[in-house]
Design an enzyme around this catalytic site. Structure first.
Site, PDB file in Angstrom:
ATOM      1  N   ARG A  66       0.821  -1.210   0.000  1.00 45.41           N
ATOM      2  CA  ARG A  66       0.000   0.000   0.000  1.00 45.41           C
ATOM      3  C   ARG A  66       0.858   1.265   0.000  1.00 45.41           C
ATOM      4  NH1 ARG A  66      -2.812  -1.022   4.167  1.00 45.41           N
ATOM      5  NH2 ARG A  66      -2.134   0.668   5.489  1.00 45.41           N
ATOM      6  N   TYR A 119     -14.722  18.667 -14.136  1.00 44.61           N
ATOM      7  CA  TYR A 119     -15.184  17.281 -14.179  1.00 44.61           C
ATOM      8  C   TYR A 119     -16.316  17.084 -13.169  1.00 44.61           C
ATOM      9  CZ  TYR A 119     -14.756  12.216 -14.702  1.00 44.61           C
ATOM     10  OH  TYR A 119     -14.997  10.891 -14.965  1.00 44.61           O
ATOM     11  N   ASP A 191      -6.359  20.139 -12.874  1.00 45.37           N
ATOM     12  CA  ASP A 191      -6.565  18.834 -13.487  1.00 45.37           C
ATOM     13  C   ASP A 191      -6.233  19.016 -14.966  1.00 45.37           C
ATOM     14  OD1 ASP A 191      -7.603  16.641 -14.854  1.00 45.37           O
ATOM     15  OD2 ASP A 191      -9.287  16.397 -13.477  1.00 45.37           O
ATOM     16  N   LYS A 216      -6.684   8.165 -19.218  1.00 44.72           N
ATOM     17  CA  LYS A 216      -6.965   8.780 -20.509  1.00 44.72           C
ATOM     18  C   LYS A 216      -5.699   8.776 -21.388  1.00 44.72           C
ATOM     19  CE  LYS A 216     -10.879   9.445 -18.378  1.00 44.72           C
ATOM     20  NZ  LYS A 216     -11.209  10.685 -17.690  1.00 44.72           N
TER      21      LYS A 216
HETATM   22  C1  LIG Z   1     -11.744  10.925 -16.448  1.00 47.96           C
HETATM   23  C2  LIG Z   1     -11.428  12.160 -15.729  1.00 47.96           C
HETATM   24  C3  LIG Z   1     -11.276  12.169 -14.333  1.00 47.96           C
HETATM   25  C4  LIG Z   1     -11.482  10.927 -13.505  1.00 47.96           C
HETATM   26  O1  LIG Z   1     -10.522   9.961 -13.787  1.00 47.96           O
HETATM   27  P1  LIG Z   1     -10.799   8.374 -13.610  1.00 47.96           P
HETATM   28  O2  LIG Z   1      -9.500   7.778 -14.008  1.00 47.96           O
HETATM   29  O3  LIG Z   1     -11.945   8.017 -14.496  1.00 47.96           O
HETATM   30  O4  LIG Z   1     -11.136   8.160 -12.164  1.00 47.96           O
HETATM   31  C5  LIG Z   1     -10.939  13.361 -13.726  1.00 47.96           C
HETATM   32  N1  LIG Z   1     -10.777  14.496 -14.433  1.00 47.96           N
HETATM   33  C6  LIG Z   1     -10.923  14.536 -15.767  1.00 47.96           C
HETATM   34  C7  LIG Z   1     -10.729  15.811 -16.489  1.00 47.96           C
HETATM   35  C8  LIG Z   1     -11.255  13.370 -16.463  1.00 47.96           C
HETATM   36  O5  LIG Z   1     -11.411  13.413 -17.786  1.00 47.96           O
END
Ligand SMILES: *Cc1c(COP(=O)(O)O)cnc(C)c1O
Length: 404
Positions: A66, A119, A191, A216
């Protein structure tokens, strides 16, 4: 070894050289070329003295799954170099990175400012979950810097936003955003999932922390879930320690796939940038398309900011077709190359209607309140050939004309 010139070539290495080699020791276990997947939950100590040396920080080693894993560490170091960050911690998903970071940095009585085109799950966590723990949140319009500054209170701890945003590709002036944070002694968090470090480096503009859904573009193949937090060693250290408590750890195999994905990041992003630009230009010229939201278009309201702070404009194009929800449904269903799915950033093109994919349970009126139009389509561009993707979109838009 000199970090600016690690290969002694006299110049700093380029993005792809770094992406392929950085973070990886030259000599690995069993003389393997690739980073091994260390599939273990725990680590053994030779004797009690080694245990003591570990807890008193005389030696550097792993302890328990962890708290870290060697495959994960390699992925973290590679991504840290690419992002220009002192340190990185990887987690099990992007939302694990968002929630763990916010939990780690906030306590009862604190206040957060978030921009509205962020998001959906991040806003939900801020306005609903954290609210239950006595943490308040103000939501301000993306791109309104005066509103951001005015929302700051004595107890504000974090300004959080995105750039580009989802789904409208709004671009935040990162230098201005970071400056507001610094002047008010509030930490700034971006983000940057939609940009990746290839297109944009928020830390270089003064932002304190960068988050990514590595699910992504960074993973890039629609086959892993992962999240990343990057910034100063000091900030990341606190978040990593808290993450050892909350425990949303990255699996070693996912870490391996992330390393593999990062090596081709520049190749993939260059292609996705080019494909998205070509698709955006095609759509902008199409009579059945009302509006295209892509920062690479001169018609985009923040095109100039995007040009200043980005190398490319990313692989997501959002556009509004003429008509209502059903008109957009007909276009989505008529496309033959992109698959209908949430997510973005992978090599396969994906298409969706935000009104249905992310906001299904809301009415048209409720969706409009949060700025999601029924005729909006989000195209997450893959690495297929642009000519094929455009021909496919052309037939999908034309088909609509035959079946009004
Ligand atoms: C997909 C996404 C998230 C969340 O990520 P996960 O890997 O699906 O938990 C957060 N911020 C943005 C801009 C995203 O596109």
């Amino acid at each position: 070894m000199n970090a600016r010139d690690p290969y002694g070539t006299g110049t700093a290495p380029g993005f792809s050289t770094v992406a392929v080699h950085a973070g990886e020791p030259r000599h690995k276990a069993a003389n393997a070329l690739t980073t091994p997947i260390v599939q273990t939950a725990t680590y053994t100590f030779a004797d009690t003295q080694e245990l003591r040396d570990h807890f008193e920080h005389r030696i550097e080693r792993e302890e328990y799954g962890r708290y870290g894993n060697p495959t994960q560490r390699t992925a973290e170091q590679k991504l840290a170099v690419l992002e220009g960050a002192e340190d990185c911690v990887l987690m099990a998903s992007g939302m694990a990175a968002v929630t763990t970071t916010l939990f780690a940095m906030l306590s009862r009585g604190a206040h957060v400012v978030v921009t509205n085109d962020s998001y959906r799950r991040t806003r939900q966590f801020l306005t609903q979950t954290l609210h239950r723990y006595g943490i308040e949140c103000s939501t301000v319009p993306a791109g309104d810097y005066e509103a951001i500054a005015e929302a700051i209170r004595p107890n504000t701890r974090i300004l959080i936003s995105e750039s580009p945003t989802n789904p409208y590709n709004r671009i935040l002036d990162l230098e201005r955003f970071a400056d507001i944070g610094r002047r008010h002694r509030v930490k700034t968090v971006i983000d940057a999932t939609f940009a990746t470090p290839y297109n944009q480096q928020p830390l270089a503009w003064g932002v304190d922390l960068v988050l990514h859904s590595a699910t992504k573009f960074l993973g890039g193949h629609n086959d892993i879930m992962a999240g990343a937090v990057l910034g100063s060693a000091d900030l990341v250290d606190g978040i990593r320690a808290f993450h050892g408590v909350t425990g949303a750890v990255l699996d070693p195999f996912a870490a391996y796939l992330l390393i593999r994905g990062l090596k081709t990041l520049a190749l993939r992003i260059e292609r996705q940038n080019a494909n998205a630009q070509a698709i955006a230009e095609f759509l902008e010229g199409h009579s059945k398309v009302q509006r295209v939201h892509y920062a690479g278009l001169p018609s985009h309201p923040e095109h100039a900011i995007a040009r200043r702070q980005m190398r490319g404009f990313g692989g997501v194009v959002s556009f509004e077709v003429e008509g209502d929800l059903d008109a957009a449904i007909r276009v989505v269903d008529a496309c033959r190359i992109p698959r209908i799915a949430p997510s973005l950033g992978g090599i396969e093109s994906l298409i969706e209607q935000p009104a249905l994919m992310s906001f299904y349970e809301l009415t048209t009126e409720e969706r409009l309140m949060v700025g999601i139009k029924d005729n909006l389509i989000r195209y997450a561009v893959g690495i297929e050939d642009a000519a094929d993707l455009i021909a496919d979109l052309a037939q999908a838009l034309d088909l609509r004309e035959q079946h009004p």
